[in-house]
Design a protein around this motif. Structure first.
Motif, PDB file in Angstrom:
ATOM      1  N   GLU A 191       0.827  -1.202   0.000  1.00 30.55           N
ATOM      2  CA  GLU A 191       0.000   0.000   0.000  1.00 30.55           C
ATOM      3  C   GLU A 191       0.862   1.254   0.000  1.00 30.55           C
ATOM      4  N   LEU A 192       1.933   1.225   0.781  1.00 32.11           N
ATOM      5  CA  LEU A 192       2.823   2.385   0.821  1.00 32.11           C
ATOM      6  C   LEU A 192       3.509   2.592  -0.522  1.00 32.11           C
ATOM      7  N   ARG A 193       3.888   1.508  -1.179  1.00 33.97           N
ATOM      8  CA  ARG A 193       4.515   1.606  -2.498  1.00 33.97           C
ATOM      9  C   ARG A 193       3.566   2.275  -3.490  1.00 33.97           C
ATOM     10  N   ARG A 194       2.289   1.885  -3.437  1.00 29.45           N
ATOM     11  CA  ARG A 194       1.304   2.485  -4.344  1.00 29.45           C
ATOM     12  C   ARG A 194       1.229   3.988  -4.119  1.00 29.45           C
ATOM     13  N   ILE A 195       1.253   4.386  -2.874  1.00 26.93           N
ATOM     14  CA  ILE A 195       1.134   5.817  -2.563  1.00 26.93           C
ATOM     15  C   ILE A 195       2.351   6.592  -3.047  1.00 26.93           C
ATOM     16  N   VAL A 196       3.557   6.104  -2.718  1.00 25.00           N
ATOM     17  CA  VAL A 196       4.756   6.904  -2.999  1.00 25.00           C
ATOM     18  C   VAL A 196       5.170   6.873  -4.466  1.00 25.00           C
ATOM     19  N   LEU A 197       4.770   5.819  -5.215  1.00 26.73           N
ATOM     20  CA  LEU A 197       5.233   5.711  -6.597  1.00 26.73           C
ATOM     21  C   LEU A 197       4.187   6.062  -7.641  1.00 26.73           C
ATOM     22  N   SER A 198       2.920   6.002  -7.297  1.00 26.70           N
ATOM     23  CA  SER A 198       1.892   6.270  -8.301  1.00 26.70           C
ATOM     24  C   SER A 198       1.868   7.758  -8.680  1.00 26.70           C
ATOM     25  N   PRO A 199       1.931   8.063  -9.977  1.00 25.16           N
ATOM     26  CA  PRO A 199       1.809   9.456 -10.399  1.00 25.16           C
ATOM     27  C   PRO A 199       0.489  10.083  -9.958  1.00 25.16           C
ATOM     28  N   THR A 215      -0.759  10.025  -7.122  1.00 23.70           N
ATOM     29  CA  THR A 215      -0.625  10.594  -5.779  1.00 23.70           C
ATOM     30  C   THR A 215      -0.373  12.088  -5.843  1.00 23.70           C
ATOM     31  N   GLY A 216       0.375  12.506  -6.865  1.00 25.72           N
ATOM     32  CA  GLY A 216       0.692  13.924  -6.975  1.00 25.72           C
ATOM     33  C   GLY A 216       1.738  14.341  -5.970  1.00 25.72           C
ATOM     34  N   GLU A 217       1.745  15.617  -5.619  1.00 21.91           N
ATOM     35  CA  GLU A 217       2.749  16.144  -4.708  1.00 21.91           C
ATOM     36  C   GLU A 217       2.493  15.681  -3.272  1.00 21.91           C
ATOM     37  N   LEU A 218       3.572  15.331  -2.597  1.00 21.10           N
ATOM     38  CA  LEU A 218       3.531  15.052  -1.166  1.00 21.10           C
ATOM     39  C   LEU A 218       4.484  16.005  -0.467  1.00 21.10           C
ATOM     40  N   ALA A 219       4.161  16.393   0.745  1.00 22.05           N
ATOM     41  CA  ALA A 219       5.144  17.116   1.535  1.00 22.05           C
ATOM     42  C   ALA A 219       6.374  16.233   1.671  1.00 22.05           C
ATOM     43  N   HIS A 220       7.550  16.815   1.570  1.00 23.43           N
ATOM     44  CA  HIS A 220       8.772  16.017   1.560  1.00 23.43           C
ATOM     45  C   HIS A 220       8.930  15.190   2.830  1.00 23.43           C
ATOM     46  N   LYS A 221       8.568  15.743   3.968  1.00 19.78           N
ATOM     47  CA  LYS A 221       8.667  14.984   5.210  1.00 19.78           C
ATOM     48  C   LYS A 221       7.664  13.836   5.237  1.00 19.78           C
ATOM     49  N   GLU A 243       6.788  12.113   2.655  1.00 25.02           N
ATOM     50  CA  GLU A 243       7.401  11.084   1.828  1.00 25.02           C
ATOM     51  C   GLU A 243       8.450  10.297   2.612  1.00 25.02           C
ATOM     52  N   VAL A 244       9.285  10.998   3.372  1.00 26.03           N
ATOM     53  CA  VAL A 244      10.294  10.331   4.198  1.00 26.03           C
ATOM     54  C   VAL A 244       9.635   9.359   5.166  1.00 26.03           C
ATOM     55  N   LEU A 245       8.579   9.808   5.826  1.00 27.04           N
ATOM     56  CA  LEU A 245       7.932   8.980   6.829  1.00 27.04           C
ATOM     57  C   LEU A 245       7.223   7.776   6.215  1.00 27.04           C
ATOM     58  N   LEU A 246       6.673   7.922   5.027  1.00 25.60           N
ATOM     59  CA  LEU A 246       6.053   6.782   4.350  1.00 25.60           C
ATOM     60  C   LEU A 246       7.095   5.721   3.997  1.00 25.60           C
ATOM     61  N   TYR A 247       8.227   6.162   3.462  1.00 24.44           N
ATOM     62  CA  TYR A 247       9.298   5.204   3.163  1.00 24.44           C
ATOM     63  C   TYR A 247       9.831   4.568   4.444  1.00 24.44           C
ATOM     64  N   LEU A 297      18.201   7.943   1.930  1.00 24.30           N
ATOM     65  CA  LEU A 297      19.197   8.995   2.119  1.00 24.30           C
ATOM     66  C   LEU A 297      19.467   9.734   0.815  1.00 24.30           C
ATOM     67  N   ALA A 298      19.471   8.993  -0.302  1.00 22.13           N
ATOM     68  CA  ALA A 298      19.779   9.607  -1.592  1.00 22.13           C
ATOM     69  C   ALA A 298      18.579  10.336  -2.192  1.00 22.13           C
ATOM     70  N   TYR A 299      17.420   9.679  -2.219  1.00 24.02           N
ATOM     71  CA  TYR A 299      16.255  10.258  -2.886  1.00 24.02           C
ATOM     72  C   TYR A 299      15.552  11.314  -2.024  1.00 24.02           C
ATOM     73  N   GLN A 300      15.291  10.961  -0.773  1.00 27.23           N
ATOM     74  CA  GLN A 300      14.554  11.910   0.067  1.00 27.23           C
ATOM     75  C   GLN A 300      15.490  12.901   0.752  1.00 27.23           C
ATOM     76  N   GLY A 301      16.723  12.493   1.023  1.00 28.70           N
ATOM     77  CA  GLY A 301      17.688  13.410   1.614  1.00 28.70           C
ATOM     78  C   GLY A 301      18.267  14.347   0.577  1.00 28.70           C
ATOM     79  N   ALA A 302      19.129  13.797  -0.292  1.00 31.51           N
ATOM     80  CA  ALA A 302      19.777  14.634  -1.308  1.00 31.51           C
ATOM     81  C   ALA A 302      18.802  15.093  -2.383  1.00 31.51           C
ATOM     82  N   GLY A 303      17.958  14.176  -2.866  1.00 32.64           N
ATOM     83  CA  GLY A 303      17.043  14.530  -3.946  1.00 32.64           C
ATOM     84  C   GLY A 303      16.072  15.619  -3.549  1.00 32.64           C
ATOM     85  N   ARG A 304      15.464  15.483  -2.376  1.00 36.19           N
ATOM     86  CA  ARG A 304      14.503  16.479  -1.897  1.00 36.19           C
ATOM     87  C   ARG A 304      15.167  17.629  -1.162  1.00 36.19           C
ATOM     88  N   ALA A 305      16.485  17.526  -1.005  1.00 36.79           N
ATOM     89  CA  ALA A 305      17.257  18.585  -0.344  1.00 36.79           C
ATOM     90  C   ALA A 305      16.790  18.815   1.092  1.00 36.79           C
TER      91      ALA A 305
END
Length: 224
Positions: free
Chosen positions: A57-65, A67-73, A75-79, A111-119
């Motif tokens: 279920e979490l994968r569907r949320i974070v990867l499905s287009p 879903t649209g925009e999520l607050a960056h934090k 996204e971190v918490l879902l992962y 660390l790479a996607y949500q940390g560096a990617g999302r700054a």
């Protein structure tokens, strides 16, 4: 970034494949499983996000287009939630049984996607990810390195993360390489443009010394 001491399982072997999009992580994960199973080892092939009912279920949320925009934090918490469930119900039990766990993505992706990617603040993202996984580290992380332009060109359709900007994916790549450079004992960086068989052979050579603590399958004795 604040260093974390790390925790490594005393039984079994934990191998992770990391890197940007299109680098062949799923292929190499499968090939390693096949090679080790042929040699008699019990292997648990898994992935993040999504290899638990909650994770699906979490994968569907974070990867499905959709879903649209999520607050960056958010996204971190879902992962992080996916990782917590994955480690508690899949990874730790398999390692406790002495199995080889091969995962397609783990903490470094956060660390790479949500940390560096999302700054976001790297220390804060790492603290959440390490807490979620009880700071369990892979014995070996294989980074399949590829220029984002080439990796993204291997997809006809893109999910929500793959659809981010080129600059986003360039930051992600740099983060993976930085993580590997800080801990060469536990990382192997390979050029993902190499042949599938050559990459698989290099991975197998690096994994071989780790297998002493892994359980082999019990096989019936051959008839005399």
């Amino acid at each position: 970034m604040t260093p974390y001491p790390g925790r490594y399982a005393a039984t079994g072997v934990f191998v992770c494949f990391e890197g940007g999009e299109g680098g062949g992580k799923s292929t190499q994960s499968r090939l390693l499983r096949e090679r080790l199973e042929a040699a008699g080892y019990t292997v648990r092939l898994t992935r993040e996000p999504g290899d638990t009912p909650v994770g699906a279920e979490l994968r569907r949320i974070v990867l499905s287009p959709e879903t649209g925009e999520l607050a960056h934090k958010t996204e971190v918490l879902l992962y992080a939630a996916d990782k917590a469930e994955h480690v508690a119900t899949v990874v730790e039990p398999a390692l406790a049984r002495g199995e080889v766990v091969v995962t397609d993505r783990y903490v470094d992706s956060t660390l790479a996607y949500q940390g560096a990617g999302r700054a976001l603040a790297a220390e804060e993202v790492e603290e959440v990810a390490r807490w979620a996984t009880d700071d369990l580290r892979p014995h070996l992380t294989v980074v399949l390195d590829l220029e984002p332009q080439e990796g993204l060109g291997r997809f006809e359709e893109r999910d929500r993360i793959e659809g981010e900007s080129l600059e986003f994916h360039q930051r992600v790549r740099a983060a993976f390489l930085e993580l590997a450079a800080r801990d060469p004992e536990h990382y192997l960086v390979l050029d993902a443009r190499g042949s599938i068989d050559d990459i698989a052979a290099q991975v197998a050579a690096r994994v071989e010394p780790l297998l002493a603590s892994a359980r082999r399958q019990t096989r019936p004795e051959e008839p005399a």
